[in-house]
Design a protein around this motif. Structure first.
Motif, short mmCIF file in Angstrom:
data_model
loop_
_atom_site.label_atom_id
_atom_site.label_comp_id
_atom_site.label_asym_id
_atom_site.label_seq_id
_atom_site.Cartn_x
_atom_site.Cartn_y
_atom_site.Cartn_z
N MET A 1 0.78 -0.99 -0.08
CA MET A 1 0.08 -0.03 -0.03
C MET A 1 0.85 1.16 0.05
O MET A 1 0.52 2.08 -0.48
N ILE A 2 2.14 1.27 0.60
CA ILE A 2 2.88 2.47 0.56
C ILE A 2 3.40 2.76 -0.79
O ILE A 2 3.43 3.82 -1.12
N ASP A 3 3.63 1.62 -1.66
CA ASP A 3 4.17 1.86 -2.95
C ASP A 3 3.05 2.60 -3.58
O ASP A 3 3.20 3.48 -4.54
N THR A 4 1.58 2.53 -3.51
CA THR A 4 0.62 2.85 -3.95
C THR A 4 0.47 4.70 -3.69
O THR A 4 0.46 5.32 -4.38
N ILE A 5 0.80 4.81 -2.24
CA ILE A 5 1.05 6.28 -2.09
C ILE A 5 2.20 7.01 -2.60
O ILE A 5 2.12 8.19 -3.16
N ASN A 6 3.25 6.45 -2.87
CA ASN A 6 4.51 6.71 -3.38
C ASN A 6 4.16 6.96 -4.64
O ASN A 6 4.73 7.95 -5.42
N SER A 7 3.75 6.09 -5.58
CA SER A 7 3.36 6.23 -6.73
C SER A 7 2.33 7.56 -7.37
O SER A 7 2.49 8.12 -8.20
N THR A 8 1.51 7.42 -6.18
CA THR A 8 0.40 8.70 -6.45
C THR A 8 1.31 9.92 -6.26
O THR A 8 1.10 10.99 -7.11
N LYS A 9 2.31 10.17 -5.40
CA LYS A 9 3.07 11.34 -5.10
C LYS A 9 3.86 11.64 -6.47
O LYS A 9 4.19 12.73 -6.82
N ARG A 10 4.54 10.57 -6.80
CA ARG A 10 5.41 11.00 -8.34
C ARG A 10 4.35 11.33 -9.60
O ARG A 10 5.00 11.73 -10.27
N ASN A 11 3.28 10.65 -9.49
CA ASN A 11 2.35 10.76 -10.58
C ASN A 11 1.09 11.33 -10.35
O ASN A 11 0.00 10.58 -10.41
N PRO A 12 0.78 12.57 -9.78
CA PRO A 12 -0.46 12.91 -9.30
C PRO A 12 -1.38 12.92 -10.44
O PRO A 12 -2.58 13.05 -10.10
N MET B 1 12.16 12.27 3.67
CA MET B 1 11.28 13.07 3.17
C MET B 1 11.28 14.60 3.65
O MET B 1 11.79 14.65 4.75
N ASP B 2 11.18 15.54 2.85
CA ASP B 2 11.74 16.77 3.20
C ASP B 2 10.25 17.49 3.86
O ASP B 2 9.11 16.85 3.74
N ALA C 1 4.70 4.40 8.69
CA ALA C 1 5.37 3.11 8.31
C ALA C 1 6.28 3.86 7.05
O ALA C 1 7.39 3.38 7.20
N GLU C 2 5.98 4.65 6.38
CA GLU C 2 6.74 5.38 5.34
C GLU C 2 7.70 6.12 5.99
O GLU C 2 9.02 6.18 5.74
N LEU C 3 7.82 6.89 7.15
CA LEU C 3 8.53 7.30 7.78
C LEU C 3 9.71 6.43 8.37
O LEU C 3 10.80 7.00 8.48
N GLN C 4 9.02 5.24 8.86
CA GLN C 4 10.17 4.41 9.74
C GLN C 4 10.86 3.73 8.49
O GLN C 4 12.07 3.34 8.78
N GLU D 1 -8.78 7.85 -1.54
CA GLU D 1 -10.38 7.79 -1.35
C GLU D 1 -10.93 7.03 -0.52
O GLU D 1 -11.67 7.32 0.40
N ASP D 2 -10.56 5.75 -0.31
CA ASP D 2 -10.95 4.55 0.73
C ASP D 2 -10.21 4.75 1.88
O ASP D 2 -10.66 3.68 2.71
N LEU D 3 -9.26 5.36 2.14
CA LEU D 3 -8.66 5.31 3.35
C LEU D 3 -9.27 6.18 4.55
O LEU D 3 -9.65 7.32 4.23
N ASN D 4 -9.36 5.81 5.62
CA ASN D 4 -9.75 6.71 6.76
C ASN D 4 -8.36 7.00 7.37
O ASN D 4 -7.41 6.81 6.94
N THR D 5 -8.75 8.11 8.34
CA THR D 5 -7.58 8.92 9.01
C THR D 5 -6.45 7.87 9.91
O THR D 5 -5.44 8.03 9.54
N SER D 6 -7.07 6.95 10.47
CA SER D 6 -6.16 6.03 11.06
C SER D 6 -5.29 5.33 10.13
O SER D 6 -4.35 5.03 10.30
N GLN D 7 -6.05 4.77 8.99
CA GLN D 7 -5.43 4.04 8.07
C GLN D 7 -4.23 4.92 7.32
O GLN D 7 -2.84 4.56 7.12
N PHE D 8 -4.59 6.21 7.15
CA PHE D 8 -3.52 7.13 6.45
C PHE D 8 -2.31 7.53 7.32
O PHE D 8 -1.30 7.32 7.08
N LEU D 9 -2.49 7.75 8.65
CA LEU D 9 -1.51 7.73 9.63
C LEU D 9 -0.69 6.53 9.77
O LEU D 9 0.63 6.73 9.85
N ASP D 10 -1.22 5.42 9.65
CA ASP D 10 -0.64 4.24 9.78
C ASP D 10 0.67 4.07 8.46
O ASP D 10 1.66 3.70 8.84
N LEU D 11 -0.15 4.26 7.49
CA LEU D 11 0.84 4.44 6.24
C LEU D 11 1.62 5.48 6.26
O LEU D 11 3.10 5.32 5.86
N MET D 12 1.61 6.64 6.74
CA MET D 12 2.42 7.67 7.04
C MET D 12 3.86 7.43 8.08
O MET D 12 4.68 7.49 7.63
#
Length: 134
Positions: free
Chosen positions: A1-12, A46-47, A35-38, A22-33
């Motif tokens: 799922m992190i790859d999906t977020i990263n690919s979205t950032k590269r190709n908005p 990340m800047d 995980a991405e930071l870790q 769209e289908d992520l709730n706040t808790s899921q988004f925070l978990d992804l963020m």
């Protein structure tokens, strides 16, 4: 799922970009963020602009969720008001078996957030009312 977020950032503007969050709730988004930071590359972290962008996305998701909840409540109130205004009036509509029902509305109930009108022993969903007679 992190790859999906990263690919979205590269190709908005890509095809998957509009649905990635769209289908992520706040808790899921925070978990992804988190995980991405870790798992980020310590030599290329990340800047701040990316971090602020993601926090903005969290706020947008939360605001959208609250707006949806509010609109659902307003719709329910409006439907309940419409249904209760029909008590004592004669209606024509379809019951749960798709059979035509005509008669005076005795009472209104709400099941699973959907108002239903009771005409004698028959039940007519508010959306299945075809006519309100004088």
């Amino acid at each position: 799922m992190i790859d999906t977020i990263n690919s979205t950032k590269r190709n908005p503007t890509g095809a998957g970009a509009s649905n990635a969050l769209e289908d992520l709730n706040t808790s899921q988004f925070l978990d992804l963020m988190i995980a991405e930071l870790q798992n980020q590359d310590p030599m290329n972290p990340m800047d701040n602009a990316q971090m602020i962008e993601q926090i903005g996305q969290i706020r947008q998701i939360d605001a959208s969720s609250r707006l949806t909840t509010t609109l659902d409540a307003v719709l329910m109130g409006q439907n309940l008001s419409s249904a209760s205004s029909m008590i004592g009036k004669t209606i024509t509509g379809l019951d749960i078996d798709a059979k035509k029902v005509t008669g005076k509305v005795d009472r209104v109930t709400v099941t699973d957030g959907v108002p239903a009108l009771h005409v004698g022993a028959k039940t007519v969903s508010l959306k299945n009312v075809g006519e309100i007679l004088p």
